[in-house]
Scaffold this motif. Structure first.
Motif, PDB file in Angstrom:
ATOM      1  N   TYR A  42      14.886 -37.078  -6.485  1.00 50.21           N
ATOM      2  CA  TYR A  42      14.009 -36.513  -7.530  1.00 50.21           C
ATOM      3  C   TYR A  42      13.761 -35.018  -7.280  1.00 50.21           C
ATOM      4  CZ  TYR A  42       9.393 -35.754  -9.746  1.00 50.21           C
ATOM      5  OH  TYR A  42       8.330 -35.264 -10.457  1.00 50.21           O
ATOM      6  N   LYS A  43      13.861 -34.223  -8.361  1.00 43.69           N
ATOM      7  CA  LYS A  43      13.696 -32.761  -8.208  1.00 43.69           C
ATOM      8  C   LYS A  43      12.368 -32.246  -8.732  1.00 43.69           C
ATOM      9  CE  LYS A  43      18.604 -31.501  -8.439  1.00 43.69           C
ATOM     10  NZ  LYS A  43      19.227 -32.590  -9.204  1.00 43.69           N
ATOM     11  N   GLY A  44      11.701 -32.978  -9.677  1.00 45.91           N
ATOM     12  CA  GLY A  44      10.401 -32.505 -10.153  1.00 45.91           C
ATOM     13  C   GLY A  44      10.079 -32.943 -11.564  1.00 45.91           C
ATOM     14  N   PRO A  45       8.862 -32.550 -12.047  1.00 44.19           N
ATOM     15  CA  PRO A  45       8.417 -32.931 -13.383  1.00 44.19           C
ATOM     16  C   PRO A  45       9.410 -32.487 -14.461  1.00 44.19           C
ATOM     17  CG  PRO A  45       6.606 -31.969 -12.147  1.00 44.19           C
ATOM     18  CD  PRO A  45       7.841 -31.773 -11.318  1.00 44.19           C
ATOM     19  N   GLY A  46       9.700 -33.395 -15.384  1.00 46.47           N
ATOM     20  CA  GLY A  46      10.682 -33.134 -16.437  1.00 46.47           C
ATOM     21  C   GLY A  46      11.819 -34.136 -16.352  1.00 46.47           C
ATOM     22  N   GLN A  47      12.103 -34.601 -15.140  1.00 46.01           N
ATOM     23  CA  GLN A  47      13.243 -35.511 -14.984  1.00 46.01           C
ATOM     24  C   GLN A  47      12.913 -36.915 -15.508  1.00 46.01           C
ATOM     25  OE1 GLN A  47      14.648 -34.853 -10.748  1.00 46.01           O
ATOM     26  NE2 GLN A  47      16.509 -34.513 -11.962  1.00 46.01           N
TER      27      GLN A  47
ATOM     28  N   MET B 280      13.258 -42.995 -19.932  1.00 39.61           N
ATOM     29  CA  MET B 280      11.813 -42.903 -19.696  1.00 39.61           C
ATOM     30  C   MET B 280      11.554 -41.771 -18.702  1.00 39.61           C
ATOM     31  SD  MET B 280      10.027 -45.174 -21.325  1.00 39.61           S
ATOM     32  CE  MET B 280      10.653 -46.352 -22.529  1.00 39.61           C
ATOM     33  N   SER B 281      10.621 -40.899 -19.056  1.00 42.46           N
ATOM     34  CA  SER B 281      10.289 -39.784 -18.161  1.00 42.46           C
ATOM     35  C   SER B 281       9.631 -40.303 -16.892  1.00 42.46           C
ATOM     36  CB  SER B 281       9.314 -38.837 -18.845  1.00 42.46           C
ATOM     37  OG  SER B 281       9.906 -38.307 -19.984  1.00 42.46           O
ATOM     38  N   ILE B 282       9.829 -39.588 -15.834  1.00 41.17           N
ATOM     39  CA  ILE B 282       9.155 -39.908 -14.572  1.00 41.17           C
ATOM     40  C   ILE B 282       7.740 -39.336 -14.646  1.00 41.17           C
ATOM     41  CG2 ILE B 282       9.149 -39.475 -12.089  1.00 41.17           C
ATOM     42  CD1 ILE B 282      12.251 -39.471 -12.245  1.00 41.17           C
ATOM     43  N   ALA B 283       6.750 -40.229 -14.522  1.00 40.44           N
ATOM     44  CA  ALA B 283       5.345 -39.789 -14.608  1.00 40.44           C
ATOM     45  C   ALA B 283       4.828 -39.359 -13.246  1.00 40.44           C
ATOM     46  CB  ALA B 283       4.474 -40.906 -15.165  1.00 40.44           C
TER      47      ALA B 283
ATOM     48  N   PRO C 265       5.784 -36.848 -18.717  1.00 43.43           N
ATOM     49  CA  PRO C 265       6.198 -35.641 -17.999  1.00 43.43           C
ATOM     50  C   PRO C 265       5.081 -34.610 -17.898  1.00 43.43           C
ATOM     51  CG  PRO C 265       7.208 -35.705 -20.180  1.00 43.43           C
ATOM     52  CD  PRO C 265       6.521 -37.017 -19.988  1.00 43.43           C
ATOM     53  N   ILE C 266       4.174 -34.637 -18.896  1.00 44.33           N
ATOM     54  CA  ILE C 266       3.072 -33.669 -18.902  1.00 44.33           C
ATOM     55  C   ILE C 266       2.050 -34.031 -17.817  1.00 44.33           C
ATOM     56  CG2 ILE C 266       1.114 -32.891 -20.332  1.00 44.33           C
ATOM     57  CD1 ILE C 266       3.891 -31.584 -20.962  1.00 44.33           C
ATOM     58  N   LEU C 267       1.743 -35.325 -17.682  1.00 42.23           N
ATOM     59  CA  LEU C 267       0.813 -35.725 -16.617  1.00 42.23           C
ATOM     60  C   LEU C 267       1.436 -35.485 -15.248  1.00 42.23           C
ATOM     61  CD1 LEU C 267      -0.823 -38.967 -18.063  1.00 42.23           C
ATOM     62  CD2 LEU C 267      -1.670 -36.616 -18.101  1.00 42.23           C
ATOM     63  N   ASN C 268       2.737 -35.644 -15.171  1.00 44.53           N
ATOM     64  CA  ASN C 268       3.445 -35.366 -13.921  1.00 44.53           C
ATOM     65  C   ASN C 268       3.302 -33.884 -13.550  1.00 44.53           C
ATOM     66  OD1 ASN C 268       5.145 -35.401 -11.751  1.00 44.53           O
ATOM     67  ND2 ASN C 268       6.902 -36.250 -12.821  1.00 44.53           N
ATOM     68  N   LEU C 269       3.522 -33.023 -14.536  1.00 44.02           N
ATOM     69  CA  LEU C 269       3.392 -31.581 -14.288  1.00 44.02           C
ATOM     70  C   LEU C 269       1.944 -31.220 -13.946  1.00 44.02           C
ATOM     71  CD1 LEU C 269       4.757 -28.791 -14.321  1.00 44.02           C
ATOM     72  CD2 LEU C 269       4.328 -28.680 -16.775  1.00 44.02           C
ATOM     73  N   TYR C 270       0.996 -31.892 -14.615  1.00 49.99           N
ATOM     74  CA  TYR C 270      -0.431 -31.610 -14.385  1.00 49.99           C
ATOM     75  C   TYR C 270      -0.813 -31.853 -12.913  1.00 49.99           C
ATOM     76  CZ  TYR C 270      -5.494 -31.623 -15.268  1.00 49.99           C
ATOM     77  OH  TYR C 270      -6.829 -31.335 -15.251  1.00 49.99           O
ATOM     78  N   GLU C 271      -0.191 -32.832 -12.285  1.00 51.51           N
ATOM     79  CA  GLU C 271      -0.459 -33.077 -10.854  1.00 51.51           C
ATOM     80  C   GLU C 271      -0.077 -31.872 -10.015  1.00 51.51           C
ATOM     81  OE1 GLU C 271       1.083 -36.554  -8.963  1.00 51.51           O
ATOM     82  OE2 GLU C 271       0.292 -37.845 -10.542  1.00 51.51           O
ATOM     83  N   SER C 272       0.962 -31.160 -10.459  1.00 52.74           N
ATOM     84  CA  SER C 272       1.416 -29.980  -9.701  1.00 52.74           C
ATOM     85  C   SER C 272       0.589 -28.746 -10.020  1.00 52.74           C
ATOM     86  CB  SER C 272       2.879 -29.673 -10.013  1.00 52.74           C
ATOM     87  OG  SER C 272       3.670 -30.758  -9.685  1.00 52.74           O
ATOM     88  N   CYS C 273      -0.023 -28.681 -11.213  1.00 56.09           N
ATOM     89  CA  CYS C 273      -0.843 -27.524 -11.574  1.00 56.09           C
ATOM     90  C   CYS C 273      -2.157 -27.996 -12.205  1.00 56.09           C
ATOM     91  CB  CYS C 273      -0.096 -26.520 -12.437  1.00 56.09           C
ATOM     92  SG  CYS C 273       0.927 -27.164 -13.743  1.00 56.09           S
TER      93      CYS C 273
ATOM     94  N   ASN D  99      -5.039 -26.850 -12.345  1.00 55.95           N
ATOM     95  CA  ASN D  99      -5.922 -25.865 -12.977  1.00 55.95           C
ATOM     96  C   ASN D  99      -5.530 -25.553 -14.419  1.00 55.95           C
ATOM     97  OD1 ASN D  99      -7.539 -25.611 -10.718  1.00 55.95           O
ATOM     98  ND2 ASN D  99      -6.106 -24.151  -9.788  1.00 55.95           N
ATOM     99  N   SER D 100      -4.550 -26.261 -14.914  1.00 57.84           N
ATOM    100  CA  SER D 100      -4.102 -26.041 -16.289  1.00 57.84           C
ATOM    101  C   SER D 100      -5.132 -26.521 -17.293  1.00 57.84           C
ATOM    102  CB  SER D 100      -2.840 -26.863 -16.567  1.00 57.84           C
ATOM    103  OG  SER D 100      -1.874 -26.651 -15.613  1.00 57.84           O
ATOM    104  N   THR D 101      -4.993 -26.040 -18.523  1.00 55.80           N
ATOM    105  CA  THR D 101      -5.678 -26.667 -19.651  1.00 55.80           C
ATOM    106  C   THR D 101      -4.784 -27.807 -20.116  1.00 55.80           C
ATOM    107  OG1 THR D 101      -6.689 -24.590 -20.299  1.00 55.80           O
ATOM    108  CG2 THR D 101      -6.522 -26.295 -22.006  1.00 55.80           C
ATOM    109  N   LEU D 102      -5.369 -29.015 -20.178  1.00 52.37           N
ATOM    110  CA  LEU D 102      -4.585 -30.201 -20.541  1.00 52.37           C
ATOM    111  C   LEU D 102      -5.053 -30.710 -21.903  1.00 52.37           C
ATOM    112  CD1 LEU D 102      -2.534 -32.433 -19.606  1.00 52.37           C
ATOM    113  CD2 LEU D 102      -4.503 -33.657 -18.661  1.00 52.37           C
ATOM    114  N   ILE D 103      -4.113 -30.871 -22.829  1.00 61.18           N
ATOM    115  CA  ILE D 103      -4.467 -31.351 -24.173  1.00 61.18           C
ATOM    116  C   ILE D 103      -3.569 -32.550 -24.491  1.00 61.18           C
ATOM    117  CG2 ILE D 103      -4.820 -30.699 -26.579  1.00 61.18           C
ATOM    118  CD1 ILE D 103      -4.526 -27.736 -25.669  1.00 61.18           C
ATOM    119  N   ILE D 104      -4.203 -33.708 -24.681  1.00 64.35           N
ATOM    120  CA  ILE D 104      -3.446 -34.937 -24.921  1.00 64.35           C
ATOM    121  C   ILE D 104      -3.837 -35.507 -26.281  1.00 64.35           C
ATOM    122  CG2 ILE D 104      -2.986 -37.304 -24.115  1.00 64.35           C
ATOM    123  CD1 ILE D 104      -1.932 -35.269 -22.145  1.00 64.35           C
TER     124      ILE D 104
END
Ligand SMILES: Cc1cc2nc3c(=O)[nH]c(=O)nc-3n(C[C@H](O)[C@H](O)[C@H](O)COP(=O)(O)OP(=O)(O)OC[C@H]3O[C@@H](n4cnc5c(N)ncnc54)[C@H](O)[C@@H]3O)c2cc1C
Length: 257
Positions: free
Chosen positions: A32-37, A55-58, A117-125, A127-132
């Motif tokens: 695994y390389k990161g969020p998006g895969q 299915m995206s990796i969460a 993929p968005i929740l996966n990325l959120y774990e890495s950042c 401090n983001s603004t998250l809108i679901i």
């Protein structure tokens, strides 16, 4: 990329029609390389549904891979009936990853099945603004917490902000230093693409087009590129394969028709 028989560790309904599955997949997770895969899943060893479902990796946690899926048709229905101890044949990890999120103020948008993929990325950042966004409150499994920059939207106004993710995005106090990351249905991605162009903001979009093999063979996931520099009318200049070149694209790279 790897083909592996992954064992289901858990499979739980976390909101109405939305499920989270954890798979023990030591081989796929180690590549695994990161969020998006994403992974491409064969739901049963039969001819009933011979085409894999992407299915995206969460999240990847050690040898475990999490996915979050919404029941759409037969295969996602079948997935929801799996129990711990069952196995699933998975191909992956496939696709590219979100980039650039370490250096900018980030706004993350997920709608419909584009949550994972968005929740996966959120774990890495975080401090983001998250809108679901979702159609109704029943489809949400997080808390609406504007004080923590977590905004939920519902089409019917039953939870959070009434409207869609754009309703919140358009009212954010932003400047050109933000970078947007989004995944969701095509109309949502098209609206974000338009927003990004109009406001000169960068955006990366994870595209969930129909897909077959995940390997570039069936050409089922083709979408059109934005390519004003096209010299020849070549197939590869005009089109891109979401499975091989994506699923993550800069918003000015692709067309949504
Ligand atoms: C890269 C990628 C990542 C994905 N990640 C996720 C994820 O994390 N979670 C998740 O729930 N889903 C995700 N999807 C979509 C998922 O693959 C489909 O929902 C799934 O294939 C549906 O299979 P099914 O047999 O249940 O439904 P089907 O019988 O195949 O489809 C039922 C109906 O659902 C709609 N549909 C199916 N697939 C898509 C699609 N790709 N785009 C738009 N509408 C579709 C169509 O209206 C179709 O008629 C992703 C797709 C891609 C390409």
């Amino acid at each position: 990329m790897i083909i592996e028989n992954a064992m289901i560790v858990s499979n739980v309904e976390i909101a109405i029609g939305i499920w989270q599955m954890t798979l023990l997949a030591p081989e796929v997770s180690s590549h695994y390389k990161g969020p998006g895969q994403f992974i491409n899943i064969l739901s049963a060893d039969s001819w009933e549904h011979p085409v894999r479902r992407p299915m995206s990796i969460a999240n990847v946690n050690g040898e475990n891979i999490n996915i979050i899926y919404k029941i759409f048709g037969n295969v996602t229905q079948q997935l929801s009936q799996k129990v711990p101890g069952d196995s699933l044949n998975i191909l992956g990890p496939l696709g590219n990853v979100f980039t650039g999120w370490k250096t900018k103020r980030t706004v993350l948008l997920g709608g419909g099945v584009g949550l994972a993929p968005i929740l996966n990325l959120y774990e890495s950042c975080p401090n983001s603004t998250l809108i679901i966004g979702a159609r109704t409150a029943d489809e949400h499994f997080m808390e609406h917490e504007p004080g923590k920059n977590i905004f939920l939207t519902t089409d019917d106004g039953s939870l959070g902000v009434a409207g869609n993710v754009l309703t919140v995005l358009e009212n954010l106090d932003f400047n050109d230093q933000i970078i947007i990351y989004a995944c969701g249905p095509k109309p949502m991605l098209k609206a974000i693409q338009h927003f990004a162009a109009k406001n000169s903001v960068k955006a990366q979009l994870s595209v969930e087009s129909y897909m077959g093999c995940g390997l570039g063979l069936c050409q089922g996931c083709v979408i059109e590129r934005q390519n004003e520099q096209m010299k020849k009318h070549s197939y590869h200049e005009k089109y891109t394969l979401v499975c091989m070149d994506g699923p993550v694209y800069w918003s000015n790279e692709v067309c949504f028709g």
